[in-house]
Write an enzyme that holds these catalytic residues in place. Structure first.
Site, PDB file in Angstrom:
ATOM      1  N   ASP A   1      -9.531  -4.955  -5.966  1.00  0.00           N
ATOM      2  CA  ASP A   1      -8.835  -3.928  -6.761  1.00  0.00           C
ATOM      3  C   ASP A   1      -8.081  -4.501  -8.066  1.00  0.00           C
ATOM      4  O   ASP A   1      -7.252  -5.901  -7.927  1.00  0.00           O
ATOM      5  CB  ASP A   1      -8.064  -2.810  -6.657  1.00  0.00           C
ATOM      6  CG  ASP A   1      -8.073  -1.747  -7.972  1.00  0.00           C
ATOM      7  OD1 ASP A   1      -8.758  -2.013  -8.988  1.00  0.00           O
ATOM      8  OD2 ASP A   1      -6.690  -1.300  -7.839  1.00  0.00           O
ATOM      9  N   SER A   2      -8.077  -4.198  -9.086  1.00  0.00           N
ATOM     10  CA  SER A   2      -7.400  -4.792 -10.420  1.00  0.00           C
ATOM     11  C   SER A   2      -5.365  -5.030 -10.276  1.00  0.00           C
ATOM     12  O   SER A   2      -4.835  -5.896 -10.505  1.00  0.00           O
ATOM     13  CB  SER A   2      -7.565  -4.689 -11.621  1.00  0.00           C
ATOM     14  OG  SER A   2      -7.095  -3.014 -12.324  1.00  0.00           O
TER      15      SER A   2
ATOM     16  N   TYR B   1      -7.429  -3.502 -15.764  1.00  0.00           N
ATOM     17  CA  TYR B   1      -8.892  -4.289 -16.509  1.00  0.00           C
ATOM     18  C   TYR B   1      -9.308  -3.273 -17.338  1.00  0.00           C
ATOM     19  O   TYR B   1     -10.260  -3.958 -17.948  1.00  0.00           O
ATOM     20  CB  TYR B   1      -9.874  -4.774 -15.302  1.00  0.00           C
ATOM     21  CG  TYR B   1      -9.296  -5.526 -13.814  1.00  0.00           C
ATOM     22  CD1 TYR B   1      -9.119  -6.388 -13.993  1.00  0.00           C
ATOM     23  CD2 TYR B   1     -10.573  -5.143 -12.619  1.00  0.00           C
ATOM     24  CE1 TYR B   1      -9.261  -7.403 -13.407  1.00  0.00           C
ATOM     25  CE2 TYR B   1     -10.639  -6.302 -12.216  1.00  0.00           C
ATOM     26  CZ  TYR B   1      -9.841  -7.759 -12.534  1.00  0.00           C
ATOM     27  OH  TYR B   1      -9.639  -8.196 -10.990  1.00  0.00           O
ATOM     28  N   GLY B   2      -8.981  -2.183 -17.897  1.00  0.00           N
ATOM     29  CA  GLY B   2      -9.516  -1.235 -18.491  1.00  0.00           C
ATOM     30  C   GLY B   2      -9.756  -1.448 -20.034  1.00  0.00           C
ATOM     31  O   GLY B   2     -10.635  -0.778 -20.305  1.00  0.00           O
TER      32      GLY B   2
ATOM     33  N   CYS C   1     -12.175  -0.402  -7.406  1.00  0.00           N
ATOM     34  CA  CYS C   1     -12.093  -0.361  -9.266  1.00  0.00           C
ATOM     35  C   CYS C   1     -13.263   0.321  -9.334  1.00  0.00           C
ATOM     36  O   CYS C   1     -14.375   0.051  -9.499  1.00  0.00           O
ATOM     37  CB  CYS C   1     -11.821  -1.362  -9.170  1.00  0.00           C
ATOM     38  SG  CYS C   1     -11.537  -1.583 -10.887  1.00  0.00           S
ATOM     39  N   ASN C   2     -13.023   1.559 -10.187  1.00  0.00           N
ATOM     40  CA  ASN C   2     -14.324   1.948 -10.755  1.00  0.00           C
ATOM     41  C   ASN C   2     -14.569   1.037 -12.304  1.00  0.00           C
ATOM     42  O   ASN C   2     -15.335   1.116 -12.654  1.00  0.00           O
ATOM     43  CB  ASN C   2     -13.936   3.188 -11.556  1.00  0.00           C
ATOM     44  CG  ASN C   2     -13.539   4.491 -10.377  1.00  0.00           C
ATOM     45  OD1 ASN C   2     -14.987   5.194 -10.736  1.00  0.00           O
ATOM     46  ND2 ASN C   2     -12.708   4.325 -10.257  1.00  0.00           N
ATOM     47  N   THR C   3     -13.229   0.522 -12.781  1.00  0.00           N
ATOM     48  CA  THR C   3     -13.791  -0.131 -13.737  1.00  0.00           C
ATOM     49  C   THR C   3     -14.467  -1.505 -12.916  1.00  0.00           C
ATOM     50  O   THR C   3     -16.158  -2.146 -13.380  1.00  0.00           O
ATOM     51  CB  THR C   3     -12.248  -0.445 -14.591  1.00  0.00           C
ATOM     52  OG1 THR C   3     -11.598   0.707 -14.635  1.00  0.00           O
ATOM     53  CG2 THR C   3     -13.160  -1.075 -15.721  1.00  0.00           C
TER      54      THR C   3
ATOM     55  N   GLU D   1       1.371   0.873 -12.086  1.00  0.00           N
ATOM     56  CA  GLU D   1       1.621  -0.776 -11.658  1.00  0.00           C
ATOM     57  C   GLU D   1       2.804  -1.045 -11.992  1.00  0.00           C
ATOM     58  O   GLU D   1       3.527  -1.881 -10.945  1.00  0.00           O
ATOM     59  CB  GLU D   1       1.059  -1.287 -12.343  1.00  0.00           C
ATOM     60  CG  GLU D   1      -0.351  -1.909 -12.764  1.00  0.00           C
ATOM     61  CD  GLU D   1      -0.659  -2.507 -11.721  1.00  0.00           C
ATOM     62  OE1 GLU D   1       0.002  -3.696 -11.087  1.00  0.00           O
ATOM     63  OE2 GLU D   1      -1.900  -2.135  -9.896  1.00  0.00           O
TER      64      GLU D   1
ATOM     65  N   CYS E   1     -10.424   6.371 -11.668  1.00  0.00           N
ATOM     66  CA  CYS E   1     -10.062   5.637 -11.782  1.00  0.00           C
ATOM     67  C   CYS E   1      -9.431   5.428 -10.079  1.00  0.00           C
ATOM     68  O   CYS E   1      -8.246   6.377  -9.731  1.00  0.00           O
ATOM     69  CB  CYS E   1      -9.099   5.841 -12.598  1.00  0.00           C
ATOM     70  SG  CYS E   1      -7.987   3.779 -12.346  1.00  0.00           S
TER      71      CYS E   1
ATOM     72  N   HIS F   1      -6.656   3.896  -9.331  1.00  0.00           N
ATOM     73  CA  HIS F   1      -4.966   4.019  -9.201  1.00  0.00           C
ATOM     74  C   HIS F   1      -4.310   5.353  -9.647  1.00  0.00           C
ATOM     75  O   HIS F   1      -3.414   6.136  -9.329  1.00  0.00           O
ATOM     76  CB  HIS F   1      -4.762   3.434 -10.806  1.00  0.00           C
ATOM     77  CG  HIS F   1      -3.883   2.004 -10.464  1.00  0.00           C
ATOM     78  ND1 HIS F   1      -5.521   0.888 -10.216  1.00  0.00           N
ATOM     79  CD2 HIS F   1      -3.281   1.368 -10.788  1.00  0.00           C
ATOM     80  CE1 HIS F   1      -4.661  -0.157 -10.506  1.00  0.00           C
ATOM     81  NE2 HIS F   1      -3.695  -0.306 -10.387  1.00  0.00           N
TER      82      HIS F   1
HETATM   83  N1  DGL Z   1      -7.356   0.586  -9.771  1.00  0.00           N
HETATM   84  C1  DGL Z   1      -9.087   0.265 -11.375  1.00  0.00           C
HETATM   85  C2  DGL Z   1     -10.085   1.806 -11.490  1.00  0.00           C
HETATM   86  O1  DGL Z   1     -10.394   2.985 -10.498  1.00  0.00           O
HETATM   87  C3  DGL Z   1      -8.776  -0.523 -12.643  1.00  0.00           C
HETATM   88  C4  DGL Z   1      -8.538   0.434 -13.620  1.00  0.00           C
HETATM   89  C5  DGL Z   1      -7.447  -0.875 -14.631  1.00  0.00           C
HETATM   90  O2  DGL Z   1      -7.042  -1.743 -13.978  1.00  0.00           O
HETATM   91  O3  DGL Z   1      -7.976  -0.657 -15.587  1.00  0.00           O
HETATM   92  O4  DGL Z   1     -10.530   1.516 -12.598  1.00  0.00           O
END
Ligand code: DGL
Length: 269
Positions: free
Chosen positions: A13-14, A45-46, A76-78, A153, A185, A187
């Site tokens: 994940d990010s 990452y988003g 990670c969805n992104t 984070e 997401c 997170h």
């Molecule tokens: N946990 C992530 C997701 O599911 C990444 C969120 C991010 O880094 O912006 O999208």
């Protein structure tokens, strides 16, 4: 080296969000060896754009493939939205991604209105457009949520800034009578109690960590790659940030002491 059933499963994940998925994998596949990579130096990452997320996903997956891992979970969805197609073209191992649980939400909503909280990059993606298009714009209220991942984070799971961001992001879906809210997401699982508190107890939250673990089991079973030995070793953790600074945070999110190694900065060829 060819992966075997005792080879680990790679999960990334990010940052810390994918640990919520790792918890489900640990529960459902307790004897698997696990390696988790948190790309914390580059989180979130988003807001970084698709090309950047693809580059990081390829880099981390190459590192994991070299270990070797027997399967890859994009927790990670992104990164799934941006890069899973590219990863599947590049690597032959089973790859399981994660997507916002719009389908289960739409099949259980009573008001017919569902809200989705996700990163800007997920919401902008073609994959997300394809996911929501069967339901028509009026039933799925999509909310990009810049700022949430930064707070998580930083371990501010109940701070004033997080509360006011969430109150603002939830308002349009609650005003539209959404009775189901998708945590789009990984997170956001860690702030589910706060989301529930603000949204109210009658709103149902949908998290897709558990279905990812089920799908992973199915894929490993199909390829005879399940680890059948009844032993449990702690996951190996890697981060692109400074490991010593991450240990306390990891322990808090993972629920037990974690030793963290640095993710090499050079890409294996
Ligand atoms: N946990 C992530 C997701 O599911 C990444 C969120 C991010 O880094 O912006 O999208």
């Amino acid at each position: 080296m060819k992966p075997r059933s005792s080879s680990p499963i790679g999960v990334f994940d990010s940052g810390l969000g994918g640990l919520s998925v790792l918890q489900h994998i640990r529960q459902q596949l307790p004897h698997e060896n696990l390696v988790y990579v948190a790309d914390s130096q580059f989180a979130p990452y988003g807001e970084k754009g698709e090309a950047f997320v693809i580059e990081r996903a390829l880099f981390i997956s190459r590192f994991l493939a070299e270990l070797p891992v027997k399967a890859l979970v994009v927790a990670c969805n992104t990164a799934t939205a941006a890069a899973v197609a590219e990863l599947r073209k590049t690597f032959s191992m089973p790859i399981v991604g994660i997507e916002p649980g719009v389908k289960p939400a739409m099949s259980t909503t009573k008001t017919g209105v569902v809200g989705v909280l996700a990163t800007s990059e997920t919401v902008r993606s073609d994959k997300y457009a394809r996911l929501v298009s069967p339901y028509g714009g009026q039933k799925v209220i999509t909310q990009p949520c810049p700022g949430l991942v930064d707070e998580i984070e930083a371990m501010n799971l109940d701070g004033q800034k997080l509360r006011s961001l969430l109150t603002r992001y939830l308002a349009p879906m609650l005003d539209a009578q959404a009775d189901t809210i998708v945590l789009g997401c990984t997170h956001y699982s860690f702030i589910a109690p706060l989301i529930q508190e603000i949204a109210g107890e009658n709103v149902r939250l949908i998290d897709t960590g558990a279905p990812v673990a089920v799908e992973l089991f199915r894929r490993l079973n199909k390829q005879n790659l399940l680890h059948l030995e009844k032993v449990q070793t702690p996951p190996q953790f890697y981060t692109s940030a400074v490991p010593a600074r991450m240990e306390e945070i990891f322990a808090q999110f993972w629920g037990e002491k974690a030793t963290i190694q640095p993710l090499p900065s050079q890409c294996p060829e």
